[in-house]
Design a protein around this motif. Structure first.
Motif, PDB file in Angstrom:
ATOM      1  N   PHE A   7       0.848  -1.186   0.000  1.00  0.00           N
ATOM      2  CA  PHE A   7       0.000   0.000   0.000  1.00  0.00           C
ATOM      3  C   PHE A   7       0.885   1.237   0.000  1.00  0.00           C
ATOM      4  O   PHE A   7       1.911   1.280   0.677  1.00  0.00           O
ATOM      5  CB  PHE A   7      -0.915   0.004   1.228  1.00  0.00           C
ATOM      6  CG  PHE A   7      -2.176  -0.774   1.050  1.00  0.00           C
ATOM      7  CD1 PHE A   7      -3.373  -0.122   0.784  1.00  0.00           C
ATOM      8  CD2 PHE A   7      -2.172  -2.158   1.127  1.00  0.00           C
ATOM      9  CE1 PHE A   7      -4.548  -0.839   0.619  1.00  0.00           C
ATOM     10  CE2 PHE A   7      -3.335  -2.878   0.963  1.00  0.00           C
ATOM     11  CZ  PHE A   7      -4.529  -2.219   0.698  1.00  0.00           C
ATOM     12  N   ILE A   8       0.484   2.244  -0.772  1.00  0.00           N
ATOM     13  CA  ILE A   8       1.219   3.506  -0.832  1.00  0.00           C
ATOM     14  C   ILE A   8       0.253   4.652  -0.555  1.00  0.00           C
ATOM     15  O   ILE A   8      -0.961   4.530  -0.749  1.00  0.00           O
ATOM     16  CB  ILE A   8       1.892   3.712  -2.210  1.00  0.00           C
ATOM     17  CG1 ILE A   8       0.844   3.724  -3.329  1.00  0.00           C
ATOM     18  CG2 ILE A   8       2.934   2.632  -2.461  1.00  0.00           C
ATOM     19  CD1 ILE A   8       1.424   4.044  -4.689  1.00  0.00           C
ATOM     20  N   THR A   9       0.809   5.774  -0.092  1.00  0.00           N
ATOM     21  CA  THR A   9      -0.015   6.954   0.210  1.00  0.00           C
ATOM     22  C   THR A   9      -0.228   7.763  -1.062  1.00  0.00           C
ATOM     23  O   THR A   9       0.732   8.173  -1.723  1.00  0.00           O
ATOM     24  CB  THR A   9       0.664   7.828   1.275  1.00  0.00           C
ATOM     25  OG1 THR A   9       0.818   7.067   2.470  1.00  0.00           O
ATOM     26  CG2 THR A   9      -0.176   9.062   1.570  1.00  0.00           C
ATOM     27  N   VAL A  10      -1.489   7.998  -1.417  1.00  0.00           N
ATOM     28  CA  VAL A  10      -1.801   8.765  -2.614  1.00  0.00           C
ATOM     29  C   VAL A  10      -2.199  10.198  -2.277  1.00  0.00           C
ATOM     30  O   VAL A  10      -2.100  11.098  -3.121  1.00  0.00           O
ATOM     31  CB  VAL A  10      -2.916   8.070  -3.424  1.00  0.00           C
ATOM     32  CG1 VAL A  10      -4.256   8.193  -2.718  1.00  0.00           C
ATOM     33  CG2 VAL A  10      -3.012   8.638  -4.829  1.00  0.00           C
ATOM     34  N   ALA A  11      -2.627  10.451  -1.025  1.00  0.00           N
ATOM     35  CA  ALA A  11      -3.019  11.814  -0.640  1.00  0.00           C
ATOM     36  C   ALA A  11      -3.104  11.894   0.885  1.00  0.00           C
ATOM     37  O   ALA A  11      -3.265  10.882   1.573  1.00  0.00           O
ATOM     38  CB  ALA A  11      -4.359  12.199  -1.260  1.00  0.00           C
ATOM     39  N   ILE A  12      -2.969  13.106   1.408  1.00  0.00           N
ATOM     40  CA  ILE A  12      -3.183  13.391   2.828  1.00  0.00           C
ATOM     41  C   ILE A  12      -4.197  14.520   2.921  1.00  0.00           C
ATOM     42  O   ILE A  12      -3.981  15.604   2.368  1.00  0.00           O
ATOM     43  CB  ILE A  12      -1.871  13.785   3.538  1.00  0.00           C
ATOM     44  CG1 ILE A  12      -0.859  12.637   3.474  1.00  0.00           C
ATOM     45  CG2 ILE A  12      -2.135  14.173   4.981  1.00  0.00           C
ATOM     46  CD1 ILE A  12       0.481  12.979   4.085  1.00  0.00           C
ATOM     47  N   HIS A  13      -5.332  14.252   3.597  1.00  0.00           N
ATOM     48  CA  HIS A  13      -6.418  15.213   3.659  1.00  0.00           C
ATOM     49  C   HIS A  13      -6.937  15.322   5.095  1.00  0.00           C
ATOM     50  O   HIS A  13      -6.526  14.562   5.976  1.00  0.00           O
ATOM     51  CB  HIS A  13      -7.579  14.775   2.748  1.00  0.00           C
ATOM     52  CG  HIS A  13      -7.321  14.989   1.296  1.00  0.00           C
ATOM     53  ND1 HIS A  13      -6.819  16.162   0.783  1.00  0.00           N
ATOM     54  CD2 HIS A  13      -7.509  14.160   0.229  1.00  0.00           C
ATOM     55  CE1 HIS A  13      -6.711  16.055  -0.537  1.00  0.00           C
ATOM     56  NE2 HIS A  13      -7.113  14.857  -0.893  1.00  0.00           N
TER      57      HIS A  13
ATOM     58  N   ARG B  38     -12.507  15.185   3.997  1.00  0.00           N
ATOM     59  CA  ARG B  38     -12.107  15.044   2.594  1.00  0.00           C
ATOM     60  C   ARG B  38     -11.557  13.659   2.313  1.00  0.00           C
ATOM     61  O   ARG B  38     -11.727  13.131   1.217  1.00  0.00           O
ATOM     62  CB  ARG B  38     -11.074  16.112   2.232  1.00  0.00           C
ATOM     63  CG  ARG B  38     -11.632  17.532   2.221  1.00  0.00           C
ATOM     64  CD  ARG B  38     -10.687  18.486   1.532  1.00  0.00           C
ATOM     65  NE  ARG B  38     -10.491  18.119   0.135  1.00  0.00           N
ATOM     66  CZ  ARG B  38      -9.605  18.710  -0.673  1.00  0.00           C
ATOM     67  NH1 ARG B  38      -8.826  19.667  -0.204  1.00  0.00           N
ATOM     68  NH2 ARG B  38      -9.495  18.350  -1.930  1.00  0.00           N
ATOM     69  N   ALA B  39     -10.888  13.068   3.293  1.00  0.00           N
ATOM     70  CA  ALA B  39     -10.375  11.706   3.115  1.00  0.00           C
ATOM     71  C   ALA B  39     -11.528  10.723   2.945  1.00  0.00           C
ATOM     72  O   ALA B  39     -11.461   9.806   2.111  1.00  0.00           O
ATOM     73  CB  ALA B  39      -9.492  11.313   4.296  1.00  0.00           C
TER      74      ALA B  39
ATOM     75  N   LEU C  73     -12.888  11.178  -0.593  1.00  0.00           N
ATOM     76  CA  LEU C  73     -12.015  10.576  -1.592  1.00  0.00           C
ATOM     77  C   LEU C  73     -12.113   9.054  -1.545  1.00  0.00           C
ATOM     78  O   LEU C  73     -12.119   8.386  -2.588  1.00  0.00           O
ATOM     79  CB  LEU C  73     -10.573  11.033  -1.374  1.00  0.00           C
ATOM     80  CG  LEU C  73      -9.526  10.480  -2.353  1.00  0.00           C
ATOM     81  CD1 LEU C  73      -9.896  10.810  -3.798  1.00  0.00           C
ATOM     82  CD2 LEU C  73      -8.149  11.022  -2.022  1.00  0.00           C
ATOM     83  N   ARG C  74     -12.174   8.494  -0.336  1.00  0.00           N
ATOM     84  CA  ARG C  74     -12.309   7.035  -0.226  1.00  0.00           C
ATOM     85  C   ARG C  74     -13.590   6.558  -0.903  1.00  0.00           C
ATOM     86  O   ARG C  74     -13.612   5.540  -1.604  1.00  0.00           O
ATOM     87  CB  ARG C  74     -12.307   6.604   1.240  1.00  0.00           C
ATOM     88  CG  ARG C  74     -12.388   5.080   1.411  1.00  0.00           C
ATOM     89  CD  ARG C  74     -12.330   4.646   2.856  1.00  0.00           C
ATOM     90  NE  ARG C  74     -13.545   5.037   3.588  1.00  0.00           N
ATOM     91  CZ  ARG C  74     -13.768   4.694   4.852  1.00  0.00           C
ATOM     92  NH1 ARG C  74     -12.870   3.973   5.521  1.00  0.00           N
ATOM     93  NH2 ARG C  74     -14.869   5.082   5.458  1.00  0.00           N
ATOM     94  N   SER C  75     -14.683   7.312  -0.706  1.00  0.00           N
ATOM     95  CA  SER C  75     -15.955   6.937  -1.328  1.00  0.00           C
ATOM     96  C   SER C  75     -15.839   6.921  -2.852  1.00  0.00           C
ATOM     97  O   SER C  75     -16.324   6.008  -3.518  1.00  0.00           O
ATOM     98  CB  SER C  75     -17.051   7.906  -0.893  1.00  0.00           C
ATOM     99  OG  SER C  75     -18.255   7.650  -1.581  1.00  0.00           O
TER     100      SER C  75
ATOM    101  N   SER D 141      -4.088  15.588  12.695  1.00  0.00           N
ATOM    102  CA  SER D 141      -3.165  16.381  11.871  1.00  0.00           C
ATOM    103  C   SER D 141      -3.238  15.976  10.406  1.00  0.00           C
ATOM    104  O   SER D 141      -2.377  16.308   9.617  1.00  0.00           O
ATOM    105  CB  SER D 141      -1.728  16.180  12.373  1.00  0.00           C
ATOM    106  OG  SER D 141      -1.378  14.806  12.349  1.00  0.00           O
ATOM    107  N   GLY D 142      -4.260  15.225  10.055  1.00  0.00           N
ATOM    108  CA  GLY D 142      -4.418  14.787   8.677  1.00  0.00           C
ATOM    109  C   GLY D 142      -4.596  13.282   8.609  1.00  0.00           C
ATOM    110  O   GLY D 142      -4.210  12.543   9.510  1.00  0.00           O
ATOM    111  N   VAL D 143      -5.183  12.832   7.508  1.00  0.00           N
ATOM    112  CA  VAL D 143      -5.440  11.405   7.307  1.00  0.00           C
ATOM    113  C   VAL D 143      -4.802  10.974   5.993  1.00  0.00           C
ATOM    114  O   VAL D 143      -5.004  11.616   4.955  1.00  0.00           O
ATOM    115  CB  VAL D 143      -6.955  11.113   7.276  1.00  0.00           C
ATOM    116  CG1 VAL D 143      -7.219   9.640   6.981  1.00  0.00           C
ATOM    117  CG2 VAL D 143      -7.588  11.513   8.597  1.00  0.00           C
TER     118      VAL D 143
END
Length: 371
Positions: free
Chosen positions: A4-10, A14-15, A18-20, A43-45
């Motif tokens: 698994f890699i990180t594609v965004a931090i929101h 908003r996370a 984006l997941r939906s 501090s972000g997801v």
């Protein structure tokens, strides 16, 4: 198992959104708190996905207007439809035949689109607050609409007849007849239909020069935000379906991954040789750094696009007609793939993009991919 890699931090909200959207497209998503030492302090997801899903995820994120969440709270996505604008000519029938065969391979539906211009509206248009016309013209307009519907039905029936004879595979098909300038009608219908591919027939290179400014295909490439496959008049339909030598113009950024993924999914059953050509925007970049970036892109492509064979070719300047002719003489391309950015009218008029230039200079099918 892929990592698994990180594609965004929101932010958390908003996370979740984006997941939906990503899960609606079949992408597995994990959410992790950035601050692992103090999870209660938001501090972000991190939005994390599997590595092999990166091209599709980037395409969804970069095209928020297509994949965003609408007012009803549901994700809007590309429909499984191929749109084929037609002018009822033999060349548009060839483009429709290509579209039907591609739709059968991808288990998609076909939407034929024909637009007409009302001569009464065009002739009587005034720069006033009201628009009037004679009552007697109403019957003429109704007759014109009826004729347009009849011509479109005849065109669609011809395609269905080819399906019944076994000349074309059977696919779901419908047609639309709308009033308006062709390029505007195509763009507006594409926004409503959200097709994943538009197929357009184009004239031969010897004829394109005559309508350099008025080309409908060129206007759709400039204004649209959808993938377009052009089918030039002299090209055999089968050549457009199973390319063997593909030229891909690279920008050496993440847009290349999006465009290559679209290319690969469109022609996923072809054992093709892909030549990646980088055209530098500025000469300040060294050949060494360009070569390393091309090598990394080539390695990524060989790892993720297994049906294709890749080679990279750096260029020292912009592609002009002589440079392109030399490439074509060496590699014999039967498809050109071009990542295409939307630009304003002024820049399109005085500095046409690469896709615009190639459209008018070649008789090779072209896949133009918005990035």
């Amino acid at each position: 198992m892929s990592r698994f890699i990180t594609v965004a931090i929101h932010t958390y909200e908003r996370a979740l959104s984006l997941r939906s959207i990503l899960e609606n497209e079949g992408i597995e998503v994990e959410l992790n708190n950035v601050n692992l030492e103090v999870p209660g302090l938001s501090s972000g997801v991190r939005v994390r996905i599997r590595e092999e899903d990166l091209p599709l995820a980037l395409r969804i994120i970069e095209n928020a207007e297509l994949f965003g969440v609408n007012s009803s709270g549901t994700a809007q996505t590309l429909s499984h439809t191929i749109m084929i604008p037609v002018d009822l000519s033999e060349n548009s029938f060839k483009a429709a035949s290509v579209g039907v065969r591609l739709a059968a391979r991808h288990k998609a539906a076909i939407c034929l689109l024909y637009s007409y211009i009302d001569p009464y509206i065009a002739g009587n248009m005034q720069f006033t607050d009201s628009l009037t016309y004679e009552i007697g013209e109403t019957g003429a307009r109704a007759q014109m609409v009826e004729n347009a519907e009849k011509l479109m039905k005849n065109f669609a029936d011809r395609l269905r007849a080819s399906m019944k004879k076994g000349e074309l595979p059977a696919v779901k098909m419908r047609h639309k007849v709308v009033e308006g300038v062709p390029e505007d009608a195509i763009t507006e219908c594409a926004k409503a239909e959200t097709p994943y591919l538009i197929i357009m027939g184009t004239r031969g290179a010897d004829k394109k020069g005559k309508d350099m400014i008025g080309s409908v295909t060129a206007e759709v490439l400039d204004d649209g935000r959808f993938t377009v496959l052009t089918v030039p008049e002299p090209v055999d339909a089968e050549t457009s379906l199973r390319p063997r030598n593909i030229l891909f113009f690279s920008n050496l950024n993440q847009d290349d991954i999006l465009a290559l993924d679209t290319l690969y999914r469109t022609f996923d059953d072809a054992e093709a040789h892909v030549t990646i050509v980088h055209v530098p925007k500025r000469k300040r970049f060294s050949d060494t750094s360009t070569g390393k970036a091309l090598d990394r892109l080539g390695e990524y492509c060989r790892k993720n696009f297994h049906h294709y064979h890749f080679k990279t070719v750096p260029l020292n300047g912009n592609v002009d007609i002589e440079e392109f002719a030399a490439l074509q003489a060496e590699f014999k391309f039967d498809l050109i793939a071009v990542p295409n950015r939307r630009r304003n009218a002024f820049s399109r008029l005085f500095n046409p993009g690469l896709a615009h230039k190639i459209l008018f200079q070649t008789d090779i099918p072209m896949l133009v991919i918005p990035v």
